[in-house]
Write a protein that holds these residues in place. Structure first.
Motif, PDB file in Angstrom:
ATOM      1  N   GLY A   1       1.822  21.588  -3.192  1.00  0.00           N
ATOM      2  CA  GLY A   1       0.748  22.061  -4.059  1.00  0.00           C
ATOM      3  C   GLY A   1      -0.582  21.371  -3.817  1.00  0.00           C
ATOM      4  O   GLY A   1      -1.377  21.191  -4.739  1.00  0.00           O
ATOM      5  N   GLY A   2      -0.837  20.970  -2.565  1.00  0.00           N
ATOM      6  CA  GLY A   2      -2.095  20.316  -2.247  1.00  0.00           C
ATOM      7  C   GLY A   2      -2.143  18.843  -2.591  1.00  0.00           C
ATOM      8  O   GLY A   2      -3.177  18.189  -2.412  1.00  0.00           O
ATOM      9  N   VAL A   3      -1.025  18.279  -3.081  1.00  0.00           N
ATOM     10  CA  VAL A   3      -0.977  16.863  -3.464  1.00  0.00           C
ATOM     11  C   VAL A   3      -0.144  16.108  -2.436  1.00  0.00           C
ATOM     12  O   VAL A   3       1.040  16.390  -2.258  1.00  0.00           O
ATOM     13  CB  VAL A   3      -0.365  16.682  -4.864  1.00  0.00           C
ATOM     14  CG1 VAL A   3      -0.252  15.207  -5.205  1.00  0.00           C
ATOM     15  CG2 VAL A   3      -1.184  17.425  -5.903  1.00  0.00           C
ATOM     16  N   SER A   4      -0.757  15.166  -1.758  1.00  0.00           N
ATOM     17  CA  SER A   4      -0.042  14.366  -0.761  1.00  0.00           C
ATOM     18  C   SER A   4      -0.302  12.889  -1.008  1.00  0.00           C
ATOM     19  O   SER A   4      -1.318  12.513  -1.602  1.00  0.00           O
ATOM     20  CB  SER A   4      -0.478  14.760   0.654  1.00  0.00           C
ATOM     21  OG  SER A   4      -1.881  14.622   0.802  1.00  0.00           O
ATOM     22  N   PRO A   5       0.600  12.005  -0.560  1.00  0.00           N
ATOM     23  CA  PRO A   5       0.442  10.571  -0.812  1.00  0.00           C
ATOM     24  C   PRO A   5      -0.783  10.002  -0.099  1.00  0.00           C
ATOM     25  O   PRO A   5      -1.099  10.380   1.031  1.00  0.00           O
ATOM     26  CB  PRO A   5       1.735   9.970  -0.252  1.00  0.00           C
ATOM     27  CG  PRO A   5       2.676  11.117  -0.107  1.00  0.00           C
ATOM     28  CD  PRO A   5       1.842  12.313   0.148  1.00  0.00           C
ATOM     29  N   LYS A   6      -1.453   9.090  -0.742  1.00  0.00           N
ATOM     30  CA  LYS A   6      -2.558   8.375  -0.117  1.00  0.00           C
ATOM     31  C   LYS A   6      -2.009   7.231   0.721  1.00  0.00           C
ATOM     32  O   LYS A   6      -0.867   6.800   0.551  1.00  0.00           O
ATOM     33  CB  LYS A   6      -3.501   7.838  -1.193  1.00  0.00           C
ATOM     34  CG  LYS A   6      -4.150   8.918  -2.044  1.00  0.00           C
ATOM     35  CD  LYS A   6      -5.028   8.301  -3.133  1.00  0.00           C
ATOM     36  CE  LYS A   6      -5.651   9.378  -4.008  1.00  0.00           C
ATOM     37  NZ  LYS A   6      -6.482   8.795  -5.100  1.00  0.00           N
ATOM     38  N   ASP A   7      -2.804   6.727   1.636  1.00  0.00           N
ATOM     39  CA  ASP A   7      -2.387   5.589   2.449  1.00  0.00           C
ATOM     40  C   ASP A   7      -2.042   4.406   1.545  1.00  0.00           C
ATOM     41  O   ASP A   7      -2.797   4.052   0.634  1.00  0.00           O
ATOM     42  CB  ASP A   7      -3.504   5.188   3.414  1.00  0.00           C
ATOM     43  CG  ASP A   7      -3.757   6.226   4.496  1.00  0.00           C
ATOM     44  OD1 ASP A   7      -2.866   7.068   4.696  1.00  0.00           O
ATOM     45  OD2 ASP A   7      -4.832   6.203   5.114  1.00  0.00           O
TER      46      ASP A   7
ATOM     47  N   ARG B   1      11.021  -0.345  -0.354  1.00  0.00           N
ATOM     48  CA  ARG B   1       9.881   0.566  -0.392  1.00  0.00           C
ATOM     49  C   ARG B   1       9.061   0.457   0.897  1.00  0.00           C
ATOM     50  O   ARG B   1       7.840   0.362   0.897  1.00  0.00           O
ATOM     51  CB  ARG B   1       9.000   0.301  -1.625  1.00  0.00           C
ATOM     52  CG  ARG B   1       9.695   0.555  -2.950  1.00  0.00           C
ATOM     53  CD  ARG B   1       8.749   0.320  -4.114  1.00  0.00           C
ATOM     54  NE  ARG B   1       7.685   1.323  -4.178  1.00  0.00           N
ATOM     55  CZ  ARG B   1       7.735   2.444  -4.891  1.00  0.00           C
ATOM     56  NH1 ARG B   1       8.825   2.723  -5.604  1.00  0.00           N
ATOM     57  NH2 ARG B   1       6.717   3.273  -4.901  1.00  0.00           N
ATOM     58  N   GLN B   2       9.776   0.526   2.010  1.00  0.00           N
ATOM     59  CA  GLN B   2       9.150   0.489   3.322  1.00  0.00           C
ATOM     60  C   GLN B   2       9.616   1.697   4.135  1.00  0.00           C
ATOM     61  O   GLN B   2      10.739   2.186   3.958  1.00  0.00           O
ATOM     62  CB  GLN B   2       9.539  -0.801   4.066  1.00  0.00           C
ATOM     63  CG  GLN B   2       9.062  -2.072   3.398  1.00  0.00           C
ATOM     64  CD  GLN B   2       7.559  -2.245   3.473  1.00  0.00           C
ATOM     65  OE1 GLN B   2       6.934  -1.920   4.479  1.00  0.00           O
ATOM     66  NE2 GLN B   2       6.967  -2.772   2.406  1.00  0.00           N
TER      67      GLN B   2
ATOM     68  N   LEU C   1       3.016   4.139  -1.141  1.00  0.00           N
ATOM     69  CA  LEU C   1       4.418   3.738  -1.294  1.00  0.00           C
ATOM     70  C   LEU C   1       4.502   2.282  -1.742  1.00  0.00           C
ATOM     71  O   LEU C   1       5.209   1.962  -2.708  1.00  0.00           O
ATOM     72  CB  LEU C   1       5.158   3.928   0.037  1.00  0.00           C
ATOM     73  CG  LEU C   1       6.623   3.466   0.082  1.00  0.00           C
ATOM     74  CD1 LEU C   1       7.463   4.229  -0.934  1.00  0.00           C
ATOM     75  CD2 LEU C   1       7.187   3.651   1.492  1.00  0.00           C
ATOM     76  N   GLU C   2       3.777   1.409  -1.078  1.00  0.00           N
ATOM     77  CA  GLU C   2       3.823  -0.013  -1.402  1.00  0.00           C
ATOM     78  C   GLU C   2       3.159  -0.309  -2.748  1.00  0.00           C
ATOM     79  O   GLU C   2       3.609  -1.182  -3.498  1.00  0.00           O
ATOM     80  CB  GLU C   2       3.147  -0.830  -0.300  1.00  0.00           C
ATOM     81  CG  GLU C   2       3.851  -0.776   1.055  1.00  0.00           C
ATOM     82  CD  GLU C   2       3.547   0.505   1.831  1.00  0.00           C
ATOM     83  OE1 GLU C   2       2.730   1.333   1.339  1.00  0.00           O
ATOM     84  OE2 GLU C   2       4.134   0.686   2.909  1.00  0.00           O
TER      85      GLU C   2
END
Length: 703
Positions: A280-286, A261-262, A289-290
């Motif tokens: 749809g306006g949803v993106s990963p936060k900083d 998961r890197q 992933l980890e």
């Protein structure tokens, strides 16, 4: 008798008494409205392992009907392209239908196994009470016909081809059947697929002995990796057109190592899967992933990648730094490489944003159970929508970014709402149909898939003319598909198509594109237009002369390759005048072409005159507008993009149709207003005043 309601699929009331109907107190409660494709209604609670049939269903002898009834191919395309034998067979099959009666009087017994199955595949109930008197039937259809396929007829047309494929049962009304017939009379394959979202058939565990092909396969509530692996193995071993090749350009990309998961640099010659989905306006936060807090679709894609034994996953939101930079622009132009070199593309068909998940992968994205009944010792299963039906109405197929992602890869694993589909450049499979028994190889569809997938140009390299013709057709089709889709940010108007344009440059149009147009090879590609039903909106940061400068579907009135000097459908048809591309700087295009000034008078049509005279040149038509009075009166400048010369008969007069861009502004700072055609009055080609208009070209700059 416990009655199953055909409106809500609940138990205990007739359809006419259903609380979801208009006029009832509960009709506004969304929980009362069922998903008619959710195939495990309340009636499932009364299912019994023992076959029980009501009196009507006993008379149907449904197992014998599915096993032995003479059901014929409804899609028999003759050498003339007609489906006349198919229509005859359709009439033959109509005599084998099982009548259920008028809609308002159909009673389904919840204790009857066949009644329960019928309720699970029954189509949506029309809201109009006038339609409730329509007669409904259980209709037989050959399994491959429902998929839009056909078995080629034998050389001896008097003999029916040996059929080893299952018969499916669908439910429809006489009116729906006739509507389908008339709507798709010229497209028999569409006619076969249209309207039959659900069906039921014998299970592949208890198939008809003489008809084992494409029997129903039981699909679980959760996805089964082994089925997807079998499709991938079949594709890798038997489909040379789907071969995936490595590109060293990928070494500048990032990948997700699904084990650690890197985010890592792309390893040389690594196998990876690419994800195609709706943000749809949803993106990963900083750090998501980890910390395992990714949007559900991305999280499920990691799960699927690991289960398939692949070590790396490419997801745009994580593998491309979203900060505007030269590196981002470079990778956006590499979408063709990223998706075409992937081992497969996971397509998230269902859902409106990245939190929707992949159906059946996790408990957060469940899917409905498949309907299953035991009837006279045989197992009967429901079938889910075919891929064309699954695509209809999805947000995925309305978004601009997903078009190139869908087309560029060789293999697609499509997670729909109801089942998984596998679509490669050669085959098309799904979970609920047993593809292991396919005597005619109908699911390995070969060249018939070329209308959807970008094929290699070597398949169209017989001569220069055929290559030019195919390049023209491919560009026009893709530009129309792309501009018909929506995007959140105007700034992506070109970015979302860069990968597709790069692929076209490598295969069909080697001289490349200027702001999305192949101006070096087809300068007449400037004559795009917005169809009359479109209300275009200007994108100010892009040039007016390119379609990327506008929101709205575009089209072309004719093919672009008249420039080759080939004759068209009319006599001596040729493009005798075409503007010439010179260059561009930023958004300013420089061309060498004929610039003419015309006076537009509306009497009653948009008639074009030489200004200050009564010299009538002909009628002007904007785009494909039917009415020829949509332009304002006044004097305007027009840039000639292309002039077609032809005759209606071998000895008739020469006629001209002139494609022009109607301009706004002054010489040196023109912008595009509309594309128009001038239908020149007959005989003017011999007039000196007319010839003088087209006798001198000049350098023109367009903004």
């Amino acid at each position: 008798m416990a009655i199953i309601c055909l409106k809500c699929r609940g138990i205990g009331h007739k359809m006419l008494d259903c609380p979801t109907l208009k006029g009832h107190d509960n009709n506004s409660d969304p929980k009362m409205e069922p998903d008619h494709l959710a195939t495990e209604p309340l009636a499932g609670g009364l299912a019994s392992p023992v076959s029980q049939l009501c009196k009507r269903c006993k008379g149907f002898r449904i197992i014998d009907w599915l096993t032995n009834e003479d059901i014929r191919d409804e899609v028999v395309i003759g050498r003339d392209g007609a489906n006349s034998q198919g229509w005859e067979n359709k009439n033959h099959n109509s005599g084998r239908r099982l009548g259920l009666g008028p809609l308002h009087s159909i009673f389904l017994d919840a204790s009857c196994s066949l009644c329960r199955m019928i309720s699970r595949v029954f189509p949506l109930i029309p809201e109009d009470e006038e339609d409730w008197g329509a007669e409904y039937f259980i209709r037989p259809i050959r399994s491959y016909n429902r998929l839009g396929e056909s078995i080629a007829p034998p050389e001896d047309s008097s003999k029916e081809p040996d059929d080893k494929y299952a018969v499916y049962a669908v439910v429809d009304s006489r009116e729906d059947a006739m509507s389908t017939l008339s709507r798709h009379f010229g497209e028999p394959r569409d006619q076969a697929v249209y309207g039959f979202e659900l069906a039921f058939a014998l299970s592949h565990k208890t198939p008809a002995p003489s008809r084992p092909g494409f029997s129903a396969r039981e699909r679980g509530v959760t996805w089964q990796p082994d089925i997807v692996k079998s499709w991938m193995s079949r594709c890798e071993q038997k489909h040379p057109r789907c071969r995936v090749e490595w590109s060293d350009q990928l070494l500048i990309c990032k990948m997700i190592d699904v084990s650690s998961r890197q985010i890592v640099s792309c390893p040389p010659h690594c196998r990876y899967i690419a994800l195609s989905y709706v943000w749809g306006g949803v993106s990963p936060k900083d750090g998501a992933l980890e910390s395992r807090e990714l949007p559900q679709t991305i999280e499920d894609a990691i799960t699927v990648t690991k289960a398939l034994g692949i070590g790396y996953l490419w997801v745009d939101a994580l593998c491309i730094d979203q900060t505007p930079s030269p590196e981002k622009a470079q990778q956006l132009s590499m979408m063709d490489i990223i998706y075409s070199c992937s081992w497969a593309t996971i397509v998230a068909l269902d859902g409106n944003d990245a939190n929707a998940g992949l159906r059946g992968v996790s408990a957060k994205s469940p899917r409905e159970p498949q309907a299953s009944e035991s009837i006279d010792g045989s197992k009967v299963l429901s079938l889910f929508p075919a891929l064309p039906q699954e695509l209809t109405g999805t947000t995925y197929f309305t978004r601009a970014w997903t078009l190139q992602e869908y087309l560029l890869g060789s293999r697609r694993i499509l997670f729909g709402k109801h089942q998984i589909h596998f679509l490669c450049n050669t085959g098309n499979y799904c979970e609920s149909i047993d593809d292991t028994v396919d005597p005619g190889g109908l699911l390995d569809i070969g060249a018939k898939q070329a209308n959807l997938i970008l094929t290699d140009c070597t398949e169209h390299s017989e001569d220069l003319e055929s290559q030019c013709d195919f390049a023209d057709f491919t560009f026009r089709k893709l530009a129309g598909l792309y501009t018909n889709r929506t995007m959140t940010n105007d700034s992506d108007s070109l970015n979302a198509f860069r990968g597709m344009l790069s692929s076209l440059q490598k295969t069909f149009l080697p001289q490349g594109f200027i702001w999305g147009l192949p101006l070096k090879e087809f300068p007449q590609s400037m004559r795009w237009y917005h169809p009359r039903a479109v209300k275009p909106r200007r994108r100010p940061d892009f040039p007016s002369w390119s379609y990327v400068g506008w929101e709205g579907t575009i089209a072309y009135t004719d093919r672009l390759d008249f420039a080759t000097g080939r004759t068209g459908g009319r006599f001596d048809e040729v493009a005798d005048q075409i503007l010439r591309y010179l260059g561009f700087e930023d958004t300013i295009l420089t061309v060498d072409g004929v610039l003419i000034r015309l006076e537009v008078r509306n009497e009653p049509f948009n008639n074009a005159y030489i200004p200050g005279t009564d010299f009538l040149l002909g009628i002007l038509q904007e785009g494909n507008f039917l009415h020829k009075n949509t332009l304002p009166q006044g004097t305007f400048d027009f840039l000639v993009v292309e002039r077609l010369s032809f005759r209606y008969a071998p000895d008739s007069n020469v006629r001209h149709v002139v494609y022009m861009v109607m301009l706004e502004g002054e010489l040196g700072s023109y912008s595009r207003r509309a594309m128009v055609r001038l239908f020149v009055e007959p005989g003017l080609d011999k007039q000196q005043d007319y010839s003088a208009l087209f006798g001198r070209s000049r350098v023109v700059h367009l903004l």
